[in-house]
Motif scaffolding. Structure first.
Motif, mmCIF file in Angstrom:
data_model
loop_
_atom_site.group_PDB
_atom_site.id
_atom_site.type_symbol
_atom_site.label_atom_id
_atom_site.label_comp_id
_atom_site.label_asym_id
_atom_site.label_seq_id
_atom_site.Cartn_x
_atom_site.Cartn_y
_atom_site.Cartn_z
ATOM 1 N N LEU A 19 57.274 -2.862 -7.831
ATOM 2 C CA LEU A 19 58.168 -3.598 -8.499
ATOM 3 C C LEU A 19 58.571 -4.647 -7.473
ATOM 4 O O LEU A 19 58.648 -5.935 -8.156
ATOM 5 N N THR A 20 59.135 -4.020 -6.391
ATOM 6 C CA THR A 20 59.448 -5.040 -5.174
ATOM 7 C C THR A 20 57.807 -5.629 -4.299
ATOM 8 O O THR A 20 58.897 -7.214 -4.448
ATOM 9 N N LEU A 21 57.415 -5.310 -4.862
ATOM 10 C CA LEU A 21 55.794 -5.474 -4.165
ATOM 11 C C LEU A 21 55.553 -7.127 -5.131
ATOM 12 O O LEU A 21 55.756 -8.166 -4.204
ATOM 13 N N ILE A 22 55.585 -6.758 -6.318
ATOM 14 C CA ILE A 22 55.613 -7.991 -7.918
ATOM 15 C C ILE A 22 56.087 -8.807 -7.655
ATOM 16 O O ILE A 22 55.993 -10.447 -7.590
ATOM 17 N N TRP A 23 57.513 -8.305 -7.561
ATOM 18 C CA TRP A 23 58.838 -9.803 -7.157
ATOM 19 C C TRP A 23 58.349 -10.222 -5.915
ATOM 20 O O TRP A 23 58.992 -12.079 -5.866
ATOM 21 N N GLY A 24 58.424 -9.822 -5.148
ATOM 22 C CA GLY A 24 58.192 -11.188 -3.550
ATOM 23 C C GLY A 24 56.417 -11.691 -4.241
ATOM 24 O O GLY A 24 57.336 -13.212 -3.479
ATOM 25 N N VAL A 25 56.108 -11.065 -4.348
ATOM 26 C CA VAL A 25 54.661 -12.272 -5.176
ATOM 27 C C VAL A 25 54.576 -13.332 -6.150
ATOM 28 O O VAL A 25 54.233 -14.783 -5.734
ATOM 29 N N MET A 26 55.720 -13.053 -6.653
ATOM 30 C CA MET A 26 55.955 -13.698 -8.387
ATOM 31 C C MET A 26 57.022 -15.441 -7.815
ATOM 32 O O MET A 26 57.092 -15.989 -8.204
#
Length: 150
Positions: A19-26
């Protein structure tokens, strides 16, 4: 700590990392105000399958540690879950670096000229490092300090 409990804590840690990775990409960059997903409408099912496989492997990292008694508490299992996506990325980069010469050799024609790589191959075998600057050219670490000062 039993295996089921360790696997659940590791899944929680792996899910947190994902989720942290997705948050950073979004997250929108400085010039944009729109949040964007890292997938298109047609890629979403494949993205979910990949995420599910990564989470399954995250639990598989914790199970042997719990079975041998090396994992003593939930925090340790959580940290194993957080570290699992990074470990999988490093293993994938190493595998790509080992396989790439064989792929290039198999693609090269018999006369010794260099062949073009397939369209799906776009990497150089390296994992990108942590993001030090955002799109506006400011240092990400200083951005938080500037926001706190305001």
């Amino acid at each position: 700590m039993d295996i089921k409990e360790a696997v659940l804590w590791a899944l929680l840690g792996g899910g947190t990392a994902e989720l942290t990775l997705i948050w950073g990409v979004m997250k929108p960059t400085a010039g944009r105000k729109i949040w964007s997903f890292p997938w298109s409408k047609g890629e979403f099912p494949a993205y979910v399958v990949g995420l599910t496989i990564r989470l399954f492997i995250t639990g598989a990292f914790a199970a042997p540690l719990a079975a041998t008694g090396k994992m003593t508490d939930g925090m340790m299992a959580f940290v194993v879950g957080v570290a699992a996506p990074l470990l999988m990325a490093r293993l994938a980069a190493t595998a790509r670096a080992l396989v790439e010469p064989a792929v290039q050799e198999a693609l090269s024609p018999a006369d010794g000229t260099q062949a073009d790589p397939p369209a799906s191959y776009a990497g150089n075998g390296e994992i990108p490092g942590p993001r030090a600057e955002d799109a506006s050219g400011t240092d990400v670490a200083q951005t938080g300090e500037e926001n706190a000062a305001q």
